[in-house]
Design a protein around this motif. Sequence first.
Motif, PDB file in Angstrom:
ATOM      1  N   SER A   1     -30.182   3.714  -1.224  1.00 33.35           N
ATOM      2  CA  SER A   1     -29.746   4.515  -2.399  1.00 33.35           C
ATOM      3  C   SER A   1     -28.535   5.303  -2.238  1.00 33.35           C
ATOM      4  O   SER A   1     -28.176   6.002  -1.374  1.00 33.35           O
ATOM      5  CB  SER A   1     -30.837   5.253  -2.881  1.00 33.35           C
ATOM      6  OG  SER A   1     -30.265   6.121  -4.170  1.00 33.35           O
ATOM      7  N   THR A   2     -27.745   4.822  -3.040  1.00 35.21           N
ATOM      8  CA  THR A   2     -26.232   5.791  -3.139  1.00 35.21           C
ATOM      9  C   THR A   2     -26.669   7.026  -3.642  1.00 35.21           C
ATOM     10  O   THR A   2     -25.927   8.051  -3.109  1.00 35.21           O
ATOM     11  CB  THR A   2     -25.139   4.999  -4.058  1.00 35.21           C
ATOM     12  OG1 THR A   2     -25.088   3.685  -3.671  1.00 35.21           O
ATOM     13  CG2 THR A   2     -23.931   5.839  -4.035  1.00 35.21           C
ATOM     14  N   GLN A   3     -27.561   7.324  -4.561  1.00 39.10           N
ATOM     15  CA  GLN A   3     -27.888   8.772  -4.831  1.00 39.10           C
ATOM     16  C   GLN A   3     -28.526   9.551  -3.691  1.00 39.10           C
ATOM     17  O   GLN A   3     -28.093  10.714  -3.866  1.00 39.10           O
ATOM     18  CB  GLN A   3     -29.000   8.402  -5.986  1.00 39.10           C
ATOM     19  CG  GLN A   3     -28.378   7.959  -7.167  1.00 39.10           C
ATOM     20  CD  GLN A   3     -29.636   7.816  -8.348  1.00 39.10           C
ATOM     21  OE1 GLN A   3     -30.914   7.219  -8.004  1.00 39.10           O
ATOM     22  NE2 GLN A   3     -29.326   7.513  -9.524  1.00 39.10           N
ATOM     23  N   PHE A   4     -29.332   8.773  -2.854  1.00 40.70           N
ATOM     24  CA  PHE A   4     -29.805   9.689  -1.851  1.00 40.70           C
ATOM     25  C   PHE A   4     -28.443  10.007  -0.808  1.00 40.70           C
ATOM     26  O   PHE A   4     -28.673  11.226  -0.383  1.00 40.70           O
ATOM     27  CB  PHE A   4     -30.641   8.717  -0.976  1.00 40.70           C
ATOM     28  CG  PHE A   4     -31.992   8.750  -1.448  1.00 40.70           C
ATOM     29  CD1 PHE A   4     -32.731   9.922  -1.601  1.00 40.70           C
ATOM     30  CD2 PHE A   4     -32.683   7.790  -1.618  1.00 40.70           C
ATOM     31  CE1 PHE A   4     -33.998  10.343  -1.778  1.00 40.70           C
ATOM     32  CE2 PHE A   4     -33.950   7.841  -2.161  1.00 40.70           C
ATOM     33  CZ  PHE A   4     -34.795   9.177  -2.053  1.00 40.70           C
ATOM     34  N   LYS A   5     -27.582   9.111  -0.612  1.00 46.18           N
ATOM     35  CA  LYS A   5     -26.275   9.638   0.189  1.00 46.18           C
ATOM     36  C   LYS A   5     -25.574  10.468  -0.409  1.00 46.18           C
ATOM     37  O   LYS A   5     -25.116  11.502   0.287  1.00 46.18           O
ATOM     38  CB  LYS A   5     -25.489   8.149   0.434  1.00 46.18           C
ATOM     39  CG  LYS A   5     -26.020   7.246   1.187  1.00 46.18           C
ATOM     40  CD  LYS A   5     -25.192   5.998   1.514  1.00 46.18           C
ATOM     41  CE  LYS A   5     -25.797   4.727   1.882  1.00 46.18           C
ATOM     42  NZ  LYS A   5     -24.994   3.640   1.960  1.00 46.18           N
ATOM     43  N   LEU A   6     -25.266  10.347  -1.830  1.00 48.41           N
ATOM     44  CA  LEU A   6     -24.447  11.440  -2.405  1.00 48.41           C
ATOM     45  C   LEU A   6     -25.159  12.637  -2.377  1.00 48.41           C
ATOM     46  O   LEU A   6     -24.423  13.883  -2.027  1.00 48.41           O
ATOM     47  CB  LEU A   6     -24.143  11.101  -3.622  1.00 48.41           C
ATOM     48  CG  LEU A   6     -23.531  12.038  -4.712  1.00 48.41           C
ATOM     49  CD1 LEU A   6     -22.117  11.907  -4.117  1.00 48.41           C
ATOM     50  CD2 LEU A   6     -23.289  11.330  -6.107  1.00 48.41           C
ATOM     51  N   TYR A   7     -26.534  12.758  -2.746  1.00 49.24           N
ATOM     52  CA  TYR A   7     -27.223  13.962  -2.503  1.00 49.24           C
ATOM     53  C   TYR A   7     -27.212  14.788  -0.952  1.00 49.24           C
ATOM     54  O   TYR A   7     -27.064  16.076  -1.011  1.00 49.24           O
ATOM     55  CB  TYR A   7     -28.818  13.705  -2.932  1.00 49.24           C
ATOM     56  CG  TYR A   7     -29.859  14.891  -2.846  1.00 49.24           C
ATOM     57  CD1 TYR A   7     -29.835  15.887  -4.044  1.00 49.24           C
ATOM     58  CD2 TYR A   7     -30.413  15.191  -1.644  1.00 49.24           C
ATOM     59  CE1 TYR A   7     -30.598  16.901  -4.051  1.00 49.24           C
ATOM     60  CE2 TYR A   7     -31.295  16.434  -1.896  1.00 49.24           C
ATOM     61  CZ  TYR A   7     -31.484  16.962  -2.774  1.00 49.24           C
ATOM     62  OH  TYR A   7     -32.300  18.274  -3.004  1.00 49.24           O
TER      63      TYR A   7
ATOM     64  N   LYS B   1     -23.690  15.993  -0.390  1.00 51.45           N
ATOM     65  CA  LYS B   1     -23.721  17.258  -1.212  1.00 51.45           C
ATOM     66  C   LYS B   1     -24.173  18.501  -0.715  1.00 51.45           C
ATOM     67  O   LYS B   1     -23.418  19.542  -0.554  1.00 51.45           O
ATOM     68  CB  LYS B   1     -23.792  16.884  -2.766  1.00 51.45           C
ATOM     69  CG  LYS B   1     -23.282  18.017  -3.785  1.00 51.45           C
ATOM     70  CD  LYS B   1     -21.894  18.106  -3.749  1.00 51.45           C
ATOM     71  CE  LYS B   1     -21.517  19.288  -4.743  1.00 51.45           C
ATOM     72  NZ  LYS B   1     -19.873  19.363  -4.598  1.00 51.45           N
TER      73      LYS B   1
ATOM     74  N   ASP C   1     -38.140  19.259  -4.668  1.00 51.68           N
ATOM     75  CA  ASP C   1     -38.231  18.079  -5.044  1.00 51.68           C
ATOM     76  C   ASP C   1     -39.049  17.065  -4.200  1.00 51.68           C
ATOM     77  O   ASP C   1     -39.370  17.107  -3.236  1.00 51.68           O
ATOM     78  CB  ASP C   1     -36.796  17.405  -4.943  1.00 51.68           C
ATOM     79  CG  ASP C   1     -36.007  17.641  -6.205  1.00 51.68           C
ATOM     80  OD1 ASP C   1     -36.313  18.396  -7.085  1.00 51.68           O
ATOM     81  OD2 ASP C   1     -34.795  17.575  -5.963  1.00 51.68           O
TER      82      ASP C   1
END
Length: 135
Positions: free
Chosen positions: A7-13, A16, A40
């Motif tokens: 997941s790109t979202q996991f990487k971004l999270y 960040k 979360d």
Amino acid sequence: MLSHLKSTQFKLYFHKIAELTLKKSDSKLFKQALVSLASDSGLHRLLPYFTYLIADEVSQNLNNFPILFALMRVTRSLLQNPHIHVEPYLHQLIPSIITYLVAKRLANRFSEIIGSLETSQQTWLLQYAKANLNP
């Protein structure tokens, strides 16, 4: 480090949170990130990466107490999260926590000693320490 996370979202999270921890730990966004880490439910996949980040950055920033404190705040948030099981990673987190506590204690003790000396003695001691600690 995160190459096998799909997941790109996991990487971004993760990136960040790491950036906020290391560069902007006094921001309102960092405080919100700590709340997110503490609540979360989908963070279990990122736990190995956070424990590695904490261990790595603690060892690299022993003289940078703002970063050490920010890392301990991240650790605390992860430990408070009821949705993730931190137990399998405690053996990686505990050395970082102990290192932080010892470094903090030694710095406080050194400050007490320095504070009790006269100005000329402080200057001499700090110059001596600087000369002998630099490789």
